[in-house]
Write a protein that holds these residues in place. Structure first.
Motif, PDB file in Angstrom:
ATOM      1  N   SER A 129      42.286  42.969  52.468  1.00 49.62           N
ATOM      2  CA  SER A 129      42.699  44.066  51.581  1.00 49.62           C
ATOM      3  C   SER A 129      43.673  43.568  50.522  1.00 49.62           C
ATOM      4  CB  SER A 129      43.352  45.188  52.386  1.00 49.62           C
ATOM      5  OG  SER A 129      42.482  45.673  53.358  1.00 49.62           O
ATOM      6  N   LEU A 130      44.633  42.752  50.938  1.00 43.73           N
ATOM      7  CA  LEU A 130      45.595  42.202  49.978  1.00 43.73           C
ATOM      8  C   LEU A 130      44.931  41.242  48.995  1.00 43.73           C
ATOM      9  CD1 LEU A 130      48.666  41.613  52.318  1.00 43.73           C
ATOM     10  CD2 LEU A 130      48.368  43.407  50.611  1.00 43.73           C
ATOM     11  N   LEU A 131      43.930  40.505  49.453  1.00 39.90           N
ATOM     12  CA  LEU A 131      43.202  39.610  48.546  1.00 39.90           C
ATOM     13  C   LEU A 131      42.427  40.395  47.495  1.00 39.90           C
ATOM     14  CD1 LEU A 131      41.947  36.939  51.090  1.00 39.90           C
ATOM     15  CD2 LEU A 131      43.605  36.583  49.261  1.00 39.90           C
ATOM     16  N   VAL A 132      41.830  41.503  47.889  1.00 36.20           N
ATOM     17  CA  VAL A 132      41.114  42.354  46.923  1.00 36.20           C
ATOM     18  C   VAL A 132      42.098  42.945  45.916  1.00 36.20           C
ATOM     19  CG1 VAL A 132      39.838  44.524  46.682  1.00 36.20           C
ATOM     20  CG2 VAL A 132      39.155  42.865  48.414  1.00 36.20           C
ATOM     21  N   ILE A 133      43.238  43.417  46.403  1.00 32.93           N
ATOM     22  CA  ILE A 133      44.255  43.980  45.501  1.00 32.93           C
ATOM     23  C   ILE A 133      44.756  42.899  44.534  1.00 32.93           C
ATOM     24  CG2 ILE A 133      46.609  44.894  45.436  1.00 32.93           C
ATOM     25  CD1 ILE A 133      45.899  46.383  48.068  1.00 32.93           C
ATOM     26  N   GLY A 134      44.982  41.696  45.034  1.00 35.95           N
ATOM     27  CA  GLY A 134      45.421  40.600  44.171  1.00 35.95           C
ATOM     28  C   GLY A 134      44.389  40.241  43.119  1.00 35.95           C
ATOM     29  N   CYS A 135      43.131  40.254  43.507  1.00 34.57           N
ATOM     30  CA  CYS A 135      42.049  39.957  42.567  1.00 34.57           C
ATOM     31  C   CYS A 135      41.984  41.027  41.469  1.00 34.57           C
ATOM     32  CB  CYS A 135      40.739  39.878  43.335  1.00 34.57           C
ATOM     33  SG  CYS A 135      39.370  39.247  42.385  1.00 34.57           S
ATOM     34  N   LEU A 136      42.084  42.270  41.859  1.00 33.44           N
ATOM     35  CA  LEU A 136      42.069  43.361  40.867  1.00 33.44           C
ATOM     36  C   LEU A 136      43.273  43.277  39.945  1.00 33.44           C
ATOM     37  CD1 LEU A 136      40.843  46.333  43.085  1.00 33.44           C
ATOM     38  CD2 LEU A 136      39.560  45.105  41.325  1.00 33.44           C
ATOM     39  N   TRP A 137      44.435  42.944  40.502  1.00 30.71           N
ATOM     40  CA  TRP A 137      45.629  42.829  39.668  1.00 30.71           C
ATOM     41  C   TRP A 137      45.470  41.708  38.648  1.00 30.71           C
ATOM     42  CZ3 TRP A 137      49.425  38.818  39.718  1.00 30.71           C
ATOM     43  CH2 TRP A 137      50.495  39.059  38.848  1.00 30.71           C
ATOM     44  N   LEU A 138      44.942  40.565  39.085  1.00 27.95           N
ATOM     45  CA  LEU A 138      44.750  39.444  38.157  1.00 27.95           C
ATOM     46  C   LEU A 138      43.794  39.814  37.025  1.00 27.95           C
ATOM     47  CD1 LEU A 138      44.488  36.245  40.360  1.00 27.95           C
ATOM     48  CD2 LEU A 138      46.196  36.742  38.635  1.00 27.95           C
ATOM     49  N   LEU A 139      42.755  40.551  37.350  1.00 25.39           N
ATOM     50  CA  LEU A 139      41.752  40.895  36.346  1.00 25.39           C
ATOM     51  C   LEU A 139      42.205  42.007  35.404  1.00 25.39           C
ATOM     52  CD1 LEU A 139      38.542  40.719  38.542  1.00 25.39           C
ATOM     53  CD2 LEU A 139      39.241  39.132  36.733  1.00 25.39           C
ATOM     54  N   ARG A 140      43.055  42.907  35.876  1.00 28.20           N
ATOM     55  CA  ARG A 140      43.409  44.081  35.082  1.00 28.20           C
ATOM     56  C   ARG A 140      44.761  43.988  34.387  1.00 28.20           C
ATOM     57  NH1 ARG A 140      40.556  49.112  35.541  1.00 28.20           N
ATOM     58  NH2 ARG A 140      42.528  49.696  34.644  1.00 28.20           N
ATOM     59  N   SER A 141      45.601  43.090  34.809  1.00 27.17           N
ATOM     60  CA  SER A 141      46.946  43.018  34.258  1.00 27.17           C
ATOM     61  C   SER A 141      46.939  42.473  32.835  1.00 27.17           C
ATOM     62  CB  SER A 141      47.816  42.120  35.145  1.00 27.17           C
ATOM     63  OG  SER A 141      49.083  41.948  34.565  1.00 27.17           O
ATOM     64  N   ARG A 142      47.724  43.102  31.976  1.00 25.62           N
ATOM     65  CA  ARG A 142      47.882  42.599  30.611  1.00 25.62           C
ATOM     66  C   ARG A 142      48.973  41.539  30.551  1.00 25.62           C
ATOM     67  NH1 ARG A 142      49.227  47.261  26.930  1.00 25.62           N
ATOM     68  NH2 ARG A 142      50.324  47.981  28.769  1.00 25.62           N
ATOM     69  N   ARG A 143      49.815  41.505  31.563  1.00 24.83           N
ATOM     70  CA  ARG A 143      50.930  40.572  31.586  1.00 24.83           C
ATOM     71  C   ARG A 143      50.503  39.162  32.028  1.00 24.83           C
ATOM     72  NH1 ARG A 143      56.342  42.179  34.943  1.00 24.83           N
ATOM     73  NH2 ARG A 143      57.714  40.541  34.212  1.00 24.83           N
ATOM     74  N   VAL A 144      49.504  39.079  32.879  1.00 27.54           N
ATOM     75  CA  VAL A 144      49.075  37.791  33.433  1.00 27.54           C
ATOM     76  C   VAL A 144      48.618  36.810  32.347  1.00 27.54           C
ATOM     77  CG1 VAL A 144      47.339  36.704  34.919  1.00 27.54           C
ATOM     78  CG2 VAL A 144      48.613  38.673  35.741  1.00 27.54           C
ATOM     79  N   PRO A 145      47.757  37.201  31.402  1.00 26.05           N
ATOM     80  CA  PRO A 145      47.370  36.227  30.355  1.00 26.05           C
ATOM     81  C   PRO A 145      48.552  35.750  29.511  1.00 26.05           C
ATOM     82  CG  PRO A 145      45.880  38.106  30.327  1.00 26.05           C
ATOM     83  CD  PRO A 145      46.987  38.443  31.266  1.00 26.05           C
TER      84      PRO A 145
END
Length: 159
Positions: A129-145
């Motif tokens: 569950s945490l891995l899925v949440i982390g994957c979604l956060w990486l893909l959707r976050s504007r701050r990560v790029p």
């Protein structure tokens, strides 16, 4: 007119790393951390590793999957003005390295789940569950790029 800052800056003038990124790194480094934990208790080393990873082959595969995360952690330590600028070559691909680690780790973790896990051992569903949440956060976050595109300017040499 200057754009207002969307995110807080650290001492070096770069976008500050969110706590979620550190937690994601810890989540991806869990095989290495469990190995270190098992090494600190030598009497129960085999039992402790068997608790986290019942299949030894799965443990070594998980450690192999965690290698890009270790390189990213080293690059993170160099993300300062006096750090080695060569690590930026790894840092700028950090988002994709994390995703390339997250997805196989998620697949490996799901494949290792025992049958009827939701009924008998529901706590084992926490890691996927945490891995899925982390994957979604990486893909959707504007701050990560933005985080993975920044690198501090080298510090001037003292005379």
């Amino acid at each position: 007119m200057k754009q207002p800052l969307l995110w807080p800056l650290d001492d070096d003038g770069l976008v500050a790393l969110p706590l979620r990124l550190y937690l994601l790194l810890l989540l991806l480094l869990r095989p290495i951390l469990s190995w270190i934990l098992a090494l600190t208790i030598p009497e129960q080393k085999g039992e402790m590793l068997a608790f986290f990873y019942p299949d030894q082959q799965q443990f070594w595969l998980a450690c192999l999957l965690a290698l890009p995360t270790i390189f990213l952690c080293v690059a993170l330590t160099q993300r300062r003005p006096k750090g080695h600028a060569g690590w930026f070559r790894i840092w700028r691909y950090g988002k994709w390295l994390l995703l390339a680690t997250l997805i196989p780790d998620l697949i490996l973790t799901i494949r290792a789940l025992p049958p009827y896990v939701a009924v008998e051992q529901p706590w084992l569903l926490l890691a996927p569950s945490l891995l899925v949440i982390g994957c979604l956060w990486l893909l959707r976050s504007r701050r990560v790029p933005v985080i993975f595109s920044e690198w501090p300017e080298p510090a001037p040499a003292k005379k």
